[in-house]
Design an enzyme around this catalytic site. Structure first.
Site, PDB file in Angstrom:
ATOM      1  N   GLY A 165       0.874  -1.249  -0.109  1.00 44.78           N
ATOM      2  CA  GLY A 165       0.055  -0.025  -0.151  1.00 44.78           C
ATOM      3  C   GLY A 165       0.740   1.330   0.041  1.00 44.78           C
ATOM      4  N   LEU A 216      -0.592   0.812   7.016  1.00 38.57           N
ATOM      5  CA  LEU A 216      -0.065   1.594   5.647  1.00 38.57           C
ATOM      6  C   LEU A 216       1.292   2.024   5.786  1.00 38.57           C
ATOM      7  CD1 LEU A 216      -3.514   2.723   4.269  1.00 38.57           C
ATOM      8  CD2 LEU A 216      -2.028   0.817   3.312  1.00 38.57           C
ATOM      9  N   CYS A 221      -8.854  -0.237   3.811  1.00 36.21           N
ATOM     10  CA  CYS A 221      -8.013  -0.680   4.763  1.00 36.21           C
ATOM     11  C   CYS A 221      -8.423  -0.365   6.196  1.00 36.21           C
ATOM     12  CB  CYS A 221      -6.701   0.164   4.613  1.00 36.21           C
ATOM     13  SG  CYS A 221      -5.502  -0.382   6.062  1.00 36.21           S
ATOM     14  N   GLY A 256      -7.861 -15.993   2.531  1.00 35.57           N
ATOM     15  CA  GLY A 256      -7.569 -17.296   2.944  1.00 35.57           C
ATOM     16  C   GLY A 256      -7.099 -18.194   1.969  1.00 35.57           C
TER      17      GLY A 256
END
Lengths: 257, 304
Positions: free
Chosen positions: B46, B73, B130, B244
């Site tokens: 990011g 971040l 985020c 995942g």
């Protein structure tokens, strides 16, 4: 170069109620490994051991291509590792991290380890001696029963011992030992690894005598290779990854040390 | 021979396997383990307009079949990316995406404008999801009007592939997906992490310095697959699925639910070679099932 590899457990020896020493052999020649570096071990079996565990390299046996790890049983992951048997395989990413610095020939160095933090001190002591430095070990534990076997250290150098209950060596903390007091001034450098309060106390004493001090930090990690940015430590240059820019830091670089 | 190549709304990738932002550094961290050029794409860490130190330690907690993170971040800013990192990674023969985040719409615009000038970056992933920053980030992505506003604003200045990364922390993910599609997003990626929390019971203290953090790993996969399926039924633009993925089966599951490509995140921490294993596993699956083109898997779930 870092690699991910399956190694074979050749020995898993219990040395006392809390600690085991695992020998793991590679089929290939080991890469060069420096004191202070670590491995990330994958612990199989179970949702509660999802991430790898960072473990200090205790010693290497180049003749057998073996990495030797000291494991303290403290949680589910280390309990599973302690159960590994000869012939089992373990999945390691290694060698990771930077290394302790080696001072000039003829100088004296103090190696202070507490609890499982004694792990990197064995390989460091040997390498220092091979480089013409005079190592002095100072190992601390709560009690004699959980202190490491001292023979391996004694083969390399003099070993000072403190136990909190006084069952062996000097009663108290490592900072109560003459090596951390009257004799500290002789040292070119102090290395320390162990519980945070111990390392801070050692670093403080070293700072008072203006002696260089390197600490090996054990921050929580996910990847071990500088990708996730989880294991950061606050330094004078901002956040740094313990896994790639450490685990060894000169305490002068660290904020609030 | 099987075809693994996919088309992400005009952008060709050699295979559907990408890496998720924040889990793969800038690719370089993995060069010892794999050949980066073998990947379909990488989404680098990011990036924001200005340097960010990120959140204080501790930033990570292991949880059952997953982990929480609260990195926040941490990055050196877009100018540093352009001057120092881009020259080192631009040679990769893979689709390089920069994940762009910001506290204000103006930040997003300024960062996207700068990235637009980089020849070897064919796309950005707009991070409006985020959960670990106080301002911006997820705040944009959990409400439709703000998600649309930031996407629309960036669309005006960013001329290449615009992927928008969606938050799962919403009541209806399809509403946001349709919204950003409507203002010109080229694709959507989902899911970002789920907002979660853990407490160290012995110490009675939060496991993370920020108290809450983003949950990832296999524990979130069923939620992610469900959301990909819902979005697949709601939009026409391609979907990049994640959440995942640990192996080829998981990746194929996302494609069957409607993903054109996938991103692998947390699994990189456990096995730095996992991406290559996933690519090989998809090939094996296709061979076993007599599938010649990986695109046949997209949305290929069979409902009786």
């Amino acid at each position: 170069m870092k690699k991910v590899e399956l190694l074979t457990v050749t020995k898993n020896r219990r040395i006392n109620k809390e600690y085991v020493i695992i020998h793991a052999a590679s089929n290939e020649k080991l890469p060069e490994i420096f004191p202070g570096q670590f491995v990330e071990i994958k612990v199989e079996n179970g949702p509660n051991t999802f991430l790898r565990r960072p473990i200090s390299i205790h010693e290497v046996d180049e003749s057998k291509n073996e990495i030797i790890l000291l494991i303290q049983e403290i949680g589910e992951g280390s309990r599973l590792l302690a159960k590994l048997r000869e012939g089992d395989t373990i999945d390691l990413i290694y060698p990771l991290g930077n290394a302790f610095s080696i001072p000039s020939k003829g100088s004296k160095a103090l190696l202070v380890g507490g609890g499982v933090g004694v792990a990197p001190m064995l390989i460091l002591g040997r390498v220092l001696k091979e480089n013409g430095v005079e190592p002095h070990f100072l190992l601390g534990a709560r009690s004699k029963e959980i202190l490491m076997e001292l023979d391996n250290y004694e083969k390399i150098a003099e070993v000072g011992v403190t136990t909190e209950d006084g069952s062996l060596g000097i009663k108290g903390f490592v900072t109560d030992h003459p090596l951390m007091n009257e004799k500290l001034g002789e040292m070119e450098i102090v290395y320390t690894c162990g519980p945070d309060p111990m390392m801070r106390a050692v670093a403080k004493k070293a700072k008072e005598k203006d002696i260089k001090c390197e600490v090996s930090l054990e921050n929580l990690m996910a990847c071990g290779i500088g990708a996730c940015l989880c294991c950061v430590v606050d330094t004078k240059d901002g956040h740094k990854c313990t896994c790639t820019e450490g685990p060894v830091f000169d305490t002068k670089e660290l904020k609030e040390w | 021979m099987v075809n693994l190549g996919i088309d992400l709304n005009g952008l060709s990738l050699k295979n559907p396997v990408m890496t998720a932002s924040g889990t793969f550094g800038f690719g370089e961290e993995y060069e010892d383990f794999i050949n980066i050029d073998d990947l379909g794409g990488i989404v680098v860490k990011g990036t924001t307009l200005h340097h960010r130190e990120g959140n204080p330690y501790p930033r990570m907690a292991e949880t059952p079949s997953g982990m929480l993170n609260a990195v926040g971040l941490q990055n050196k800013g877009v100018d540093y990316f352009i001057s120092d990192i881009y020259p080192r990674i631009k040679h990769y023969k893979t689709g390089i995406f920069v994940n762009v985040s910001g506290s204000t719409i103006e930040d997003y615009i300024a960062t996207a404008e700068k990235i637009n000038e980089l020849e070897h970056i064919p796309g950005i992933e707009l991070n409006i999801s985020c959960p670990n920053v106080k301002e911006g980030g997820m705040a944009f992505g959990v409400h439709c009007p703000s998600a649309v506003a930031v996407t629309e604003a960036v669309r005006k200045v960013y001329k290449k592939h615009l992927m928008v990364k969606l938050s799962p922390n919403v009541t209806d993910v399809t509403e946001i997906a349709k919204g950003v599609e409507g203002v010109g997003a080229d694709s959507v990626s989902l899911i970002n992490t789920l907002l979660g929390m853990a407490i160290n019971v012995e110490k009675r203290k939060p496991a993370l310095s920020t108290i809450t953090g983003g949950l990832s790993g296999p524990c979130v996969k069923p939620v992610a697959v469900r959301m990909v399926w819902q979005v697949f039924n709601a939009v026409k633009i391609p979907i990049v699925g994640m959440g995942g993925i640990m192996n080829a089966y998981d990746a194929i599951e996302f494609m069957l639910a409607g993903a054109t490509a996938v991103q692998i995140g947390t699994a990189n921490f456990i096995d730095p070679t996992v991406t290559i294993k996933v690519i090989d596993g998809i090939k094996d699956y296709m061979t076993r099932h007599n599938i010649s083109d990986v695109n046949e898997l997209i949305g290929g779930m069979i409902i009786e």
